[in-house]
Enzyme design. Sequence first.
Site, PDB file in Angstrom:
ATOM      1  N   ARG A 167     -20.484  -6.085 -51.708  1.00 42.07           N
ATOM      2  CA  ARG A 167     -21.573  -5.115 -51.297  1.00 42.07           C
ATOM      3  C   ARG A 167     -20.459  -4.143 -50.644  1.00 42.07           C
ATOM      4  O   ARG A 167     -19.756  -4.625 -49.744  1.00 42.07           O
ATOM      5  CB  ARG A 167     -22.361  -5.900 -50.241  1.00 42.07           C
ATOM      6  N   HIS A 203     -25.002   3.482 -45.010  1.00 42.26           N
ATOM      7  CA  HIS A 203     -24.695   2.612 -43.965  1.00 42.26           C
ATOM      8  C   HIS A 203     -24.000   3.518 -42.913  1.00 42.26           C
ATOM      9  O   HIS A 203     -22.745   3.513 -42.317  1.00 42.26           O
ATOM     10  CB  HIS A 203     -23.423   1.710 -44.555  1.00 42.26           C
ATOM     11  N   GLU A 260     -29.820  -1.953 -42.085  1.00 42.48           N
ATOM     12  CA  GLU A 260     -29.996  -1.725 -40.583  1.00 42.48           C
ATOM     13  C   GLU A 260     -30.827  -0.759 -39.966  1.00 42.48           C
ATOM     14  O   GLU A 260     -29.934  -0.142 -38.827  1.00 42.48           O
ATOM     15  CB  GLU A 260     -28.780  -2.362 -39.758  1.00 42.48           C
ATOM     16  N   ASN A 309     -29.397  -9.274 -42.869  1.00 46.26           N
ATOM     17  CA  ASN A 309     -28.109  -9.387 -42.249  1.00 46.26           C
ATOM     18  C   ASN A 309     -28.324  -9.869 -40.869  1.00 46.26           C
ATOM     19  O   ASN A 309     -29.477  -9.622 -40.243  1.00 46.26           O
ATOM     20  CB  ASN A 309     -27.635  -7.908 -41.636  1.00 46.26           C
ATOM     21  N   TYR A 369     -26.588 -12.772 -37.767  1.00 48.92           N
ATOM     22  CA  TYR A 369     -25.398 -13.350 -37.210  1.00 48.92           C
ATOM     23  C   TYR A 369     -25.626 -14.461 -35.996  1.00 48.92           C
ATOM     24  O   TYR A 369     -24.553 -15.177 -36.117  1.00 48.92           O
ATOM     25  CB  TYR A 369     -24.714 -11.984 -36.441  1.00 48.92           C
ATOM     26  N   GLU A 378     -25.227  -9.649 -45.152  1.00 47.11           N
ATOM     27  CA  GLU A 378     -24.215  -9.804 -44.172  1.00 47.11           C
ATOM     28  C   GLU A 378     -24.241 -11.109 -43.350  1.00 47.11           C
ATOM     29  O   GLU A 378     -25.542 -11.320 -42.970  1.00 47.11           O
ATOM     30  CB  GLU A 378     -24.224  -8.707 -43.312  1.00 47.11           C
TER      31      GLU A 378
HETATM   32  C1  GBH Z   1     -23.638  -5.273 -38.623  1.00 47.07           C
HETATM   33  O1  GBH Z   1     -24.563  -5.053 -37.551  1.00 47.07           O
HETATM   34  C2  GBH Z   1     -23.290  -4.101 -39.301  1.00 47.07           C
HETATM   35  O2  GBH Z   1     -24.023  -3.758 -40.291  1.00 47.07           O
HETATM   36  C3  GBH Z   1     -21.784  -3.817 -39.666  1.00 47.07           C
HETATM   37  O3  GBH Z   1     -21.477  -2.430 -40.167  1.00 47.07           O
HETATM   38  C4  GBH Z   1     -20.964  -4.470 -38.649  1.00 47.07           C
HETATM   39  O4  GBH Z   1     -19.563  -4.135 -38.742  1.00 47.07           O
HETATM   40  C5  GBH Z   1     -21.265  -5.713 -38.459  1.00 47.07           C
HETATM   41  O5  GBH Z   1     -22.653  -6.036 -38.163  1.00 47.07           O
HETATM   42  C6  GBH Z   1     -20.579  -6.621 -37.253  1.00 47.07           C
HETATM   43  O6  GBH Z   1     -20.921  -6.057 -35.990  1.00 47.07           O
HETATM   44  O7  GBH Z   1     -25.267  -4.111 -28.328  1.00 47.07           O
HETATM   45  O8  GBH Z   1     -25.381  -6.087 -27.324  1.00 47.07           O
HETATM   46  O9  GBH Z   1     -27.536  -4.934 -27.593  1.00 47.07           O
HETATM   47  C7  GBH Z   1     -24.973  -6.189 -36.830  1.00 47.07           C
HETATM   48  C8  GBH Z   1     -26.124  -5.983 -36.066  1.00 47.07           C
HETATM   49  C9  GBH Z   1     -27.180  -5.416 -34.240  1.00 47.07           C
HETATM   50  C10 GBH Z   1     -25.423  -6.983 -34.094  1.00 47.07           C
HETATM   51  C11 GBH Z   1     -26.944  -4.824 -32.886  1.00 47.07           C
HETATM   52  C12 GBH Z   1     -25.081  -6.291 -32.773  1.00 47.07           C
HETATM   53  C13 GBH Z   1     -26.149  -5.412 -30.756  1.00 47.07           C
HETATM   54  C14 GBH Z   1     -26.169  -6.084 -29.748  1.00 47.07           C
HETATM   55  N1  GBH Z   1     -25.927  -5.727 -34.879  1.00 47.07           N
HETATM   56  N2  GBH Z   1     -26.318  -6.056 -32.035  1.00 47.07           N
HETATM   57  S1  GBH Z   1     -26.071  -5.349 -28.291  1.00 47.07           S
END
Ligand code: GBH
Length: 486
Positions: free
Chosen positions: A78, A124, A171, A310, A312, A376
């Site tokens: 991707r 992106h 996102e 996506n 985490y 992701e």
């Molecule tokens: C992804 O977003 C992105 O698609 C990618 O580009 C990036 O490299 C990867 O994650 C790793 O970060 O600021 O404390 O409020 C992940 C989704 C949403 C995770 C917002 C962090 C912010 C938390 N992100 N979140 S905060």
Amino acid sequence: MPATKHLPKTFLWGFATAAFQIEGSTDVDGRGKSIWDDFCRSPGTTLDGKNGDVATDSYKRWKDDIALLRQYGAKAYRFSISWPRIIPLGGRNDPVNPKGIEFYSDFIDELIANGIVPFATLYHWDLPQNLHDRYGGWLNKDEITKDFVRYSRVCFESFGDRVKHWITINEPWCVSVLGYGRGVFAPGRSMCPAKSSDGDSSTEPWIVASHTILSHALAVQLYRNEFKPTQGGVIGITLNGDMAIPYDDSPENSSAAQHALDFAIGWYADPIYLGYYPEYMKQVLGDRLPEFTSEEWTVVKGSSDFYGMNTYTTNLCKAGGHDEFQGFVDYTFTRPDGTQLGTQAHCAWLQTHPTGFRQLLNYLYKKYKTPIYVTENGFAVMNETKMPIDQAVNDTDRIEYFRGNCEALLAAITEDGVDIRSYFAWSLLDNFEWADGYTTRFGVTYVDYETQKRYPKESGKFVSKWFMERLSSGKEILSPTPSVAP
Ligand code: GBH
């Protein structure tokens, strides 16, 4: 020993990246500026003061990247296409850059020659700067929808004979909240005093969101009407969103968890898959939540062939928070008894929690009733960037993260019956981690930024082996997979 459970034959696994995070070469071969170029060059926007001018140098080293994918045995990759490389000035009457087309065309050919299925993301986060300057970029509905559709058309025409998996926007939550609410991402509009004084973060994020949804939906409409009949691929959106579970069993906190999901996911997914906004968002935002016209709703509803996921982490949710973007819900990883939900990553917002991943897969499938592509999922090891390389590549915490989540994924498929069709680990390489600069590493491959040399980490080998063992035959790994249009 019990037999290893298997994944469906057509299951696609691999690694993900994004153009601005890896390409560098920002003024090569006619590329226009993106909103990230100057944003991250200005002081105070990235943790280490660094920018995306070089990144992992992948615009030049793309053949090495593909060789690396092949080494891992990835079935799919991707990546994202840089809008300002394709149309330097961005707009629907602006010229297309043949060098940009050629770059991605060669790239896609090379993937296919190596038996790797291309998954292309159109957006992106690297909006052409000119569109922001010309008319306010994502804030201007008429202009941005038309320009995004034209850019999409150019990509379908140029690459759609070979790309059968399209993602419109990555996102959109981050585009709105981080770009126009908190102002920590480009274009950095916010009322937060530490940031720029431009912008109105009480209205702009909600407006921008509706324009990203509409732009996505119109690009999908175009694809379905004019390209899908002959090209036969699938197209959808990728949303970020983490599992939300109540902090304890109080009724306020169990509603808080649902409110968190509404603001993080339902904001986009409810309109796109169900055709309406979450009730709770309407209550909280009133007329700040832009309505779609009935004509627009018919385009928006059902505008994704799949759910691009996506994710985490998992958050414990408490009612009574102050952050409107989180639906007035507080997030924590600390349980009432003081224990932690999982292992802490380098970023404050990330801990491991495989159970939450499985719960979220089930929640999304039950609610939106559409096949899921995990686009992701990944982990940043604490202080990895301070370690010598031989220590960094021994990334035990990242292995544990992937082991837990991959087992959860398998259980969701084989035991819960969730229709999941892909898994992309974020990321193929350590890369430019937006506002964190290069201080946070998400790669399964270590990048030495002095030499640009790549070193596969143990986690990369782990993911590779884990999937190889669970697909019916190792030999099939490198053969192209039939298109899986639902
Ligand atoms: C992804 O977003 C992105 O698609 C990618 O580009 C990036 O490299 C990867 O994650 C790793 O970060 O600021 O404390 O409020 C992940 C989704 C949403 C995770 C917002 C962090 C912010 C938390 N992100 N979140 S905060």
